[in-house]
Write a protein that holds these residues in place. Structure first.
Motif, PDB file in Angstrom:
ATOM      1  N   GLU A 151       0.831  -1.195   0.000  1.00 41.45           N
ATOM      2  CA  GLU A 151       0.000   0.000   0.000  1.00 41.45           C
ATOM      3  C   GLU A 151       0.866   1.246   0.000  1.00 41.45           C
ATOM      4  O   GLU A 151       2.027   1.208   0.437  1.00 41.45           O
ATOM      5  N   SER A 152       0.320   2.333  -0.467  1.00 41.96           N
ATOM      6  CA  SER A 152       1.033   3.601  -0.460  1.00 41.96           C
ATOM      7  C   SER A 152       1.284   4.037   0.980  1.00 41.96           C
ATOM      8  O   SER A 152       0.421   3.886   1.851  1.00 41.96           O
ATOM      9  N   GLY A 153       2.488   4.563   1.244  1.00 37.36           N
ATOM     10  CA  GLY A 153       2.848   5.030   2.581  1.00 37.36           C
ATOM     11  C   GLY A 153       3.666   4.050   3.390  1.00 37.36           C
ATOM     12  O   GLY A 153       4.192   4.415   4.451  1.00 37.36           O
ATOM     13  N   LEU A 154       3.799   2.801   2.920  1.00 31.38           N
ATOM     14  CA  LEU A 154       4.564   1.810   3.677  1.00 31.38           C
ATOM     15  C   LEU A 154       6.055   2.099   3.630  1.00 31.38           C
ATOM     16  O   LEU A 154       6.585   2.631   2.647  1.00 31.38           O
ATOM     17  N   THR A 155       6.742   1.728   4.704  1.00 26.63           N
ATOM     18  CA  THR A 155       8.189   1.887   4.807  1.00 26.63           C
ATOM     19  C   THR A 155       8.891   0.809   3.988  1.00 26.63           C
ATOM     20  O   THR A 155       8.451  -0.334   3.946  1.00 26.63           O
ATOM     21  N   VAL A 156      10.005   1.178   3.352  1.00 34.42           N
ATOM     22  CA  VAL A 156      10.786   0.226   2.556  1.00 34.42           C
ATOM     23  C   VAL A 156      12.216   0.204   3.099  1.00 34.42           C
ATOM     24  O   VAL A 156      12.815   1.254   3.359  1.00 34.42           O
ATOM     25  N   LEU A 225      17.057   6.535  14.131  1.00 31.59           N
ATOM     26  CA  LEU A 225      15.959   5.630  13.819  1.00 31.59           C
ATOM     27  C   LEU A 225      14.731   6.412  13.376  1.00 31.59           C
ATOM     28  O   LEU A 225      14.639   7.625  13.586  1.00 31.59           O
ATOM     29  N   THR A 226      13.783   5.708  12.765  1.00 34.73           N
ATOM     30  CA  THR A 226      12.488   6.322  12.489  1.00 34.73           C
ATOM     31  C   THR A 226      11.729   6.438  13.809  1.00 34.73           C
ATOM     32  O   THR A 226      11.756   5.536  14.639  1.00 34.73           O
ATOM     33  N   SER A 227      11.063   7.584  14.010  1.00 38.88           N
ATOM     34  CA  SER A 227      10.337   7.802  15.265  1.00 38.88           C
ATOM     35  C   SER A 227       8.879   7.375  15.164  1.00 38.88           C
ATOM     36  O   SER A 227       8.222   7.160  16.188  1.00 38.88           O
ATOM     37  N   GLY A 228       8.352   7.296  13.955  1.00 42.57           N
ATOM     38  CA  GLY A 228       6.969   6.895  13.772  1.00 42.57           C
ATOM     39  C   GLY A 228       5.968   8.017  13.939  1.00 42.57           C
ATOM     40  O   GLY A 228       4.754   7.794  13.774  1.00 42.57           O
ATOM     41  N   GLY A 230       3.529  10.926  13.167  1.00 46.57           N
ATOM     42  CA  GLY A 230       2.772  11.236  11.960  1.00 46.57           C
ATOM     43  C   GLY A 230       2.389  10.001  11.179  1.00 46.57           C
ATOM     44  O   GLY A 230       1.665  10.096  10.189  1.00 46.57           O
ATOM     45  N   GLY A 231       2.869   8.841  11.580  1.00 47.82           N
ATOM     46  CA  GLY A 231       2.508   7.606  10.909  1.00 47.82           C
ATOM     47  C   GLY A 231       3.121   7.430   9.536  1.00 47.82           C
ATOM     48  O   GLY A 231       2.735   6.524   8.791  1.00 47.82           O
ATOM     49  N   SER A 232       4.104   8.268   9.183  1.00 44.04           N
ATOM     50  CA  SER A 232       4.661   8.173   7.842  1.00 44.04           C
ATOM     51  C   SER A 232       5.613   6.988   7.689  1.00 44.04           C
ATOM     52  O   SER A 232       5.689   6.387   6.616  1.00 44.04           O
ATOM     53  N   TYR A 233       6.342   6.650   8.757  1.00 50.95           N
ATOM     54  CA  TYR A 233       7.272   5.519   8.722  1.00 50.95           C
ATOM     55  C   TYR A 233       7.030   4.649   9.947  1.00 50.95           C
ATOM     56  O   TYR A 233       6.670   5.148  11.022  1.00 50.95           O
ATOM     57  N   THR A 234       7.254   3.357   9.789  1.00 53.51           N
ATOM     58  CA  THR A 234       7.156   2.438  10.926  1.00 53.51           C
ATOM     59  C   THR A 234       8.188   2.820  11.982  1.00 53.51           C
ATOM     60  O   THR A 234       9.348   3.083  11.667  1.00 53.51           O
ATOM     61  N   GLU A 269      17.544  -5.696  -4.089  1.00 53.93           N
ATOM     62  CA  GLU A 269      16.368  -6.236  -3.426  1.00 53.93           C
ATOM     63  C   GLU A 269      15.977  -5.317  -2.276  1.00 53.93           C
ATOM     64  O   GLU A 269      16.818  -4.598  -1.727  1.00 53.93           O
ATOM     65  N   ALA A 270      14.697  -5.328  -1.918  1.00 56.01           N
ATOM     66  CA  ALA A 270      14.208  -4.495  -0.821  1.00 56.01           C
ATOM     67  C   ALA A 270      13.102  -5.224  -0.090  1.00 56.01           C
ATOM     68  O   ALA A 270      12.571  -6.245  -0.563  1.00 56.01           O
ATOM     69  N   LEU A 271      12.746  -4.694   1.076  1.00 59.16           N
ATOM     70  CA  LEU A 271      11.712  -5.296   1.917  1.00 59.16           C
ATOM     71  C   LEU A 271      10.664  -4.240   2.234  1.00 59.16           C
ATOM     72  O   LEU A 271      10.975  -3.218   2.855  1.00 59.16           O
ATOM     73  N   VAL A 272       9.436  -4.473   1.773  1.00 59.46           N
ATOM     74  CA  VAL A 272       8.332  -3.564   2.075  1.00 59.46           C
ATOM     75  C   VAL A 272       7.754  -3.977   3.421  1.00 59.46           C
ATOM     76  O   VAL A 272       7.353  -5.130   3.604  1.00 59.46           O
ATOM     77  N   VAL A 273       7.723  -3.046   4.373  1.00 59.28           N
ATOM     78  CA  VAL A 273       7.360  -3.358   5.748  1.00 59.28           C
ATOM     79  C   VAL A 273       5.862  -3.148   5.967  1.00 59.28           C
ATOM     80  O   VAL A 273       5.338  -2.054   5.752  1.00 59.28           O
ATOM     81  N   PHE A 274       5.179  -4.205   6.416  1.00 55.61           N
ATOM     82  CA  PHE A 274       3.776  -4.091   6.820  1.00 55.61           C
ATOM     83  C   PHE A 274       3.678  -3.722   8.302  1.00 55.61           C
ATOM     84  O   PHE A 274       2.868  -2.891   8.691  1.00 55.61           O
ATOM     85  N   SER A 275       4.517  -4.349   9.129  1.00 54.59           N
ATOM     86  CA  SER A 275       4.528  -4.072  10.570  1.00 54.59           C
ATOM     87  C   SER A 275       5.862  -4.526  11.147  1.00 54.59           C
ATOM     88  O   SER A 275       6.610  -5.280  10.515  1.00 54.59           O
ATOM     89  N   ALA A 276       6.174  -4.048  12.374  1.00 57.49           N
ATOM     90  CA  ALA A 276       7.411  -4.426  13.063  1.00 57.49           C
ATOM     91  C   ALA A 276       7.137  -4.528  14.548  1.00 57.49           C
ATOM     92  O   ALA A 276       6.056  -4.156  15.035  1.00 57.49           O
ATOM     93  N   ALA A 277       8.115  -5.033  15.295  1.00 52.36           N
ATOM     94  CA  ALA A 277       7.964  -5.205  16.738  1.00 52.36           C
ATOM     95  C   ALA A 277       7.719  -3.860  17.414  1.00 52.36           C
ATOM     96  O   ALA A 277       8.280  -2.831  17.013  1.00 52.36           O
ATOM     97  N   SER A 278       6.907  -3.839  18.457  1.00 54.20           N
ATOM     98  CA  SER A 278       6.583  -2.591  19.148  1.00 54.20           C
ATOM     99  C   SER A 278       7.791  -1.988  19.845  1.00 54.20           C
ATOM    100  O   SER A 278       7.864  -0.777  20.043  1.00 54.20           O
TER     101      SER A 278
END
Length: 344
Positions: A151-156, A225-228, A230-234, A269-278
């Motif tokens: 989906e659009s907006g997912l972290t890669v 690291l990404t802070s998350g 605004g929800g723009s990055y995991t 190669e790349a990895l599209v992230v749906f979710s990650a550990a809290s």
């Protein structure tokens, strides 16, 4: 008269042959009966020692003769045989090339698996099938789309950290804006102090950490690291490390350069992230030696990317802040420590 002479000569030859045979048999008997130190054994050893240099000298000649015979055999091979040999050589070369490509691909995929396992990422792996050649729009295209859950907006992520964000999706492909794009912006934080800011791309291809409070002490080597927000990055995923600090804590105009942990130009190669550990922000990624060397090279390049400040005093402060120079005085060190505590 001549006939009688021939008969006498033939008889003499037979007698000589019989005598020689008798002597040989006698010597053979003596040789077999005597020990290793017997006279005949000593004579044999002397002859073998004398003949050894001649045997060594003749060895290269024998090898050359063998090679010449083999060369003549090759030259005598027909065209069909030579064509078959050439085809076999091409096949072996192709197999070797394919095996090397598979080895390199396995290494890259192991790095992606390392990130996935460290952060407990749920997502989909994809290959890079396109790149933008426009310096104003730095993006790549992956062979995974809505049919694979993208989906659009997912972290890669690449093999060594976050590289960008999905900005458009089709059935089996998606377009990713890279962090180095001048239009990009990722909410970020420094892992050690939890100080928050924004990582932005630039036309020079470097990443800059902006909007960090002036009283926060930032050091070269700090992990970003990404802070998350605004929800723009995991949240909690690795972006890179601080490579250069221009200015010191308390200076609103200081510039912080962040070096990514790998080259996007070499990304395949790349990895599209749906979710990650809290608790991803509290985890540490361990890279292989090859990845570590690549990250060091990126850090050096980023550190040398900008021209020095016009103000010599500000340069000195930047050197102190980055850990490259010596502290100016004890009061300055205390101020930096206070600033770090306030940032925390």
């Amino acid at each position: 008269m001549a006939l009688n002479f021939q008969n006498n000569e033939t008889s003499s030859g037979r007698v000589s042959l019989i005598i020689a045979l008798a002597v040989s048999l006698a010597c053979l008997g003596i040789y077999a009966a005597e020990g290793a130190q017997g006279p005949l054994h000593k004579v044999q050893s002397l002859f073998e020692g004398a003949a050894a240099p001649l045997q060594q000298a003749s060895a290269p000649l024998g090898a050359a003769v063998d090679e010449a015979e083999q060369g003549n055999a090759d030259n005598g091979a027909d065209e069909d045989t030579m064509a078959a040999l050439r085809e076999q050589n091409e096949q072996l070369t192709q197999q070797l090339t394919t095996a090397e490509e598979q080895r390199l691909e396995n290494e890259r995929l192991r790095s992606l698996l390392n990130l996935r396992d460290t952060y407990e990422i749920e997502g989909v792996a994809a290959r890079v099938i396109g790149r933008s050649t426009d310096a104003w729009n730095q993006d790549i295209t992956l062979d995974a789309g809505s049919n694979q859950g993208v989906e659009s907006g997912l972290t890669v992520m690449g093999p060594t950290g976050v590289i960008g964000q999905v900005i458009s999706v089709s059935g089996n492909s998606c377009r990713v804006r890279l962090l180095t794009d001048p239009q990009s912006g990722a909410a970020a934080m420094v892992q050690s102090s939890r100080a928050e800011g924004i990582v932005r791309g630039s036309l020079d291809g470097l990443l800059y950490l902006e909007n960090i409070s002036a009283d926060v002490n930032i050091q070269v080597g700090d992990v970003v690291l990404t802070s998350g927000l605004g929800g723009s990055y995991t949240r909690g995923l690795l972006i890179g490390t601080v490579a250069r600090v221009e200015g010191s804590a308390g200076n609103d105009s200081r510039r912080i350069v962040v070096a990514p942990n790998g080259s996007v130009d070499l990304l395949q190669e790349a990895l599209v992230v749906f979710s990650a550990a809290s608790d991803a922000a509290d985890r540490t990624v361990r890279f292989s030696s090859d990845d570590a060397q690549g990250a060091e090279g990126e850090s050096d390049q980023a550190g040398a990317g900008d021209s020095p400040d016009d103000d010599g005093g500000e340069d000195g402060a930047a050197s102190d802040a980055s850990g490259d120079g010596k502290a100016a005085d004890e009061d300055g060190s205390a101020d930096n420590a206070d600033g770090g505590e306030e940032g925390r």
